[in-house]
Write an enzyme that holds these catalytic residues in place. Structure first.
Site, PDB file in Angstrom:
ATOM      1  N   ASP A   6       0.864  -1.189   0.000  1.00  0.00           N
ATOM      2  CA  ASP A   6       0.000   0.000   0.000  1.00  0.00           C
ATOM      3  C   ASP A   6       0.895   1.231   0.000  1.00  0.00           C
ATOM      4  O   ASP A   6       1.568   1.514   0.988  1.00  0.00           O
ATOM      5  CB  ASP A   6      -0.903  -0.014   1.227  1.00  0.00           C
ATOM      6  CG  ASP A   6      -1.646   1.303   1.432  1.00  0.00           C
ATOM      7  OD1 ASP A   6      -2.053   1.902   0.420  1.00  0.00           O
ATOM      8  OD2 ASP A   6      -1.803   1.726   2.593  1.00  0.00           O
ATOM      9  N   GLY A   8       1.177   4.964   0.251  1.00  0.00           N
ATOM     10  CA  GLY A   8       0.489   6.168   0.675  1.00  0.00           C
ATOM     11  C   GLY A   8       1.360   7.394   0.512  1.00  0.00           C
ATOM     12  O   GLY A   8       2.546   7.290   0.175  1.00  0.00           O
ATOM     13  N   ASN A   9       0.793   8.557   0.760  1.00  0.00           N
ATOM     14  CA  ASN A   9       1.551   9.799   0.609  1.00  0.00           C
ATOM     15  C   ASN A   9       2.672   9.930   1.627  1.00  0.00           C
ATOM     16  O   ASN A   9       3.695  10.558   1.342  1.00  0.00           O
ATOM     17  CB  ASN A   9       0.606  10.998   0.738  1.00  0.00           C
ATOM     18  CG  ASN A   9      -0.334  11.117  -0.435  1.00  0.00           C
ATOM     19  OD1 ASN A   9       0.100  11.370  -1.549  1.00  0.00           O
ATOM     20  ND2 ASN A   9      -1.618  10.913  -0.198  1.00  0.00           N
ATOM     21  N   THR A  10       2.498   9.348   2.799  1.00  0.00           N
ATOM     22  CA  THR A  10       3.495   9.454   3.862  1.00  0.00           C
ATOM     23  C   THR A  10       4.312   8.186   4.018  1.00  0.00           C
ATOM     24  O   THR A  10       5.538   8.242   4.166  1.00  0.00           O
ATOM     25  CB  THR A  10       2.807   9.775   5.203  1.00  0.00           C
ATOM     26  OG1 THR A  10       2.033  10.967   5.055  1.00  0.00           O
ATOM     27  CG2 THR A  10       3.839   9.985   6.307  1.00  0.00           C
ATOM     28  N   ASN A  11       3.649   7.028   3.990  1.00  0.00           N
ATOM     29  CA  ASN A  11       4.318   5.745   4.207  1.00  0.00           C
ATOM     30  C   ASN A  11       3.944   4.726   3.149  1.00  0.00           C
ATOM     31  O   ASN A  11       2.866   4.797   2.550  1.00  0.00           O
ATOM     32  CB  ASN A  11       3.957   5.163   5.583  1.00  0.00           C
ATOM     33  CG  ASN A  11       4.496   5.991   6.729  1.00  0.00           C
ATOM     34  OD1 ASN A  11       5.681   6.304   6.766  1.00  0.00           O
ATOM     35  ND2 ASN A  11       3.640   6.347   7.669  1.00  0.00           N
ATOM     36  N   ALA A 108      -7.228   4.558  -4.951  1.00  0.00           N
ATOM     37  CA  ALA A 108      -7.196   3.103  -4.825  1.00  0.00           C
ATOM     38  C   ALA A 108      -7.227   2.667  -3.369  1.00  0.00           C
ATOM     39  O   ALA A 108      -7.837   1.648  -3.021  1.00  0.00           O
ATOM     40  CB  ALA A 108      -5.946   2.559  -5.517  1.00  0.00           C
ATOM     41  N   ASP A 109      -6.586   3.452  -2.497  1.00  0.00           N
ATOM     42  CA  ASP A 109      -6.537   3.083  -1.077  1.00  0.00           C
ATOM     43  C   ASP A 109      -7.929   3.061  -0.453  1.00  0.00           C
ATOM     44  O   ASP A 109      -8.231   2.210   0.395  1.00  0.00           O
ATOM     45  CB  ASP A 109      -5.617   4.033  -0.311  1.00  0.00           C
ATOM     46  CG  ASP A 109      -5.986   5.507  -0.480  1.00  0.00           C
ATOM     47  OD1 ASP A 109      -6.631   5.863  -1.492  1.00  0.00           O
ATOM     48  OD2 ASP A 109      -5.612   6.317   0.390  1.00  0.00           O
ATOM     49  N   ARG A 110      -8.785   3.969  -0.894  1.00  0.00           N
ATOM     50  CA  ARG A 110     -10.141   4.027  -0.336  1.00  0.00           C
ATOM     51  C   ARG A 110     -10.951   2.801  -0.757  1.00  0.00           C
ATOM     52  O   ARG A 110     -11.674   2.206   0.056  1.00  0.00           O
ATOM     53  CB  ARG A 110     -10.839   5.322  -0.760  1.00  0.00           C
ATOM     54  CG  ARG A 110     -10.121   6.552  -0.261  1.00  0.00           C
ATOM     55  CD  ARG A 110     -10.728   7.848  -0.761  1.00  0.00           C
ATOM     56  NE  ARG A 110     -11.915   8.230   0.001  1.00  0.00           N
ATOM     57  CZ  ARG A 110     -12.339   9.479   0.113  1.00  0.00           C
ATOM     58  NH1 ARG A 110     -11.666  10.463  -0.482  1.00  0.00           N
ATOM     59  NH2 ARG A 110     -13.420   9.776   0.810  1.00  0.00           N
ATOM     60  N   THR A 132      -2.750  10.358   5.903  1.00  0.00           N
ATOM     61  CA  THR A 132      -2.293  11.714   5.617  1.00  0.00           C
ATOM     62  C   THR A 132      -3.500  12.646   5.537  1.00  0.00           C
ATOM     63  O   THR A 132      -3.517  13.730   6.119  1.00  0.00           O
ATOM     64  CB  THR A 132      -1.493  11.747   4.305  1.00  0.00           C
ATOM     65  OG1 THR A 132      -0.412  10.815   4.399  1.00  0.00           O
ATOM     66  CG2 THR A 132      -0.937  13.136   4.054  1.00  0.00           C
TER      67      THR A 132
END
Length: 255
Positions: A6, A8-11, A108-110, A132
């Site tokens: 996954d 993400g913007n931060t991790n 996509a994460d949602r 984030t």
């Protein structure tokens, strides 16, 4: 074994599944740029720490909200694991019907979170991801994604406090014992945490009112989600591995 990733913007969060059991989880910073060799060596080292041989990984699935990282990441998976990953995107089977105004704009994460919540806990379900950005998404009993809400994440708000003011310090995000703060650090913590608790509870209340779904289950995930979930009885379930589970479900639907 299945490696799920996954981005993400931060991790970047990674998980390894042996059938339906998570046998390893990892979290690294989403650093741009990274070469494919940097990614490949990092992944191999992380697997080794948990005693997982890279040759035991036979499938990979990726969901990403950071397009700039995907070429290096995909190249690393192909080069170091010998696997072409499944990338969650348009055309991927999810079992969730998106009924929002522009389905192509949904991250996509949602979708991955919604798949996991629906498969694990059934519908109707309201999923809150404290990432984030903090996202709130509603799925009906028959698997339709009908509404979503987005607000600044807790860390974004915290960064604004200490980056956009001259004297406020960088702090650890914790729930103070009392909202009646008596020093600068605890006053910032109180505002960030209790403010987000209040916002979360109000949004849940309004969603239940307007959706008329009295039996709505509320599921939370995300790095800072446990702080909020532990402080309110309006969140029914906190699942730190919700996104990783969702990726496994999606892989199974597309294998």
């Amino acid at each position: 074994m299945l490696l799920v990733i996954d981005v993400g913007n931060t991790n970047i969060t990674l998980g390894v599944f042996d059938e339906d059991k998570i046998v390893g989880t990892y979290r690294i910073t989403t650093t741009i740029p990274r070469t494919s060799d940097e990614f490949g060596l990092l992944f191999c080292d992380l697997l080794h720490v948990k005693g997982i041989e890279r040759t035991s990984i036979d499938s990979v699935i990726i969901a990403s909200v950071v397009p700039a990282i995907m070429y290096s990441l995909t190249s690393a998976i192909i080069k170091y694991l010998g696997i072409t990953p499944l990338i969650v995107g348009a055309g991927t089977k999810t079992g969730i019907k998106v009924l929002t105004a522009n389905a192509k704009e949904v991250g996509a994460d949602r979708i991955v979170d919604l798949v996991a919540a629906y498969e694990e806990y059934g519908g109707p379900v309201f999923v809150i991801d404290f990432g984030t950005a903090t996202t709130y998404d509603l799925v009906t009993e028959d698997g339709k994604f009908t509404a979503g809400i987005t607000s600044p994440g807790i860390r974004i708000s915290a960064n604004a406090l200490w980056n956009d003011t001259a004297k406020l310090p960088e702090i650890e995000i914790l729930k103070p014992d009392s909202i009646l703060a008596k020093d600068t650090v605890s006053s910032m913590q109180a505002g960030l945490v209790y403010g987000n608790i209040g916002a979360t509870e109000y949004i849940i209340k309004k969603v239940k009112e307007e959706s008329k779904l009295g039996s709505l289950k509320v599921v939370a995930t995300g790095g800072l989600g446990k702080i909020i979930a532990d402080a309110t009885d309006m969140i029914d379930i906190y699942d730190p591995n919700l996104t990783l589970k969702g990726l496994r479900y999606i892989y199974q639907k597309n294998r």
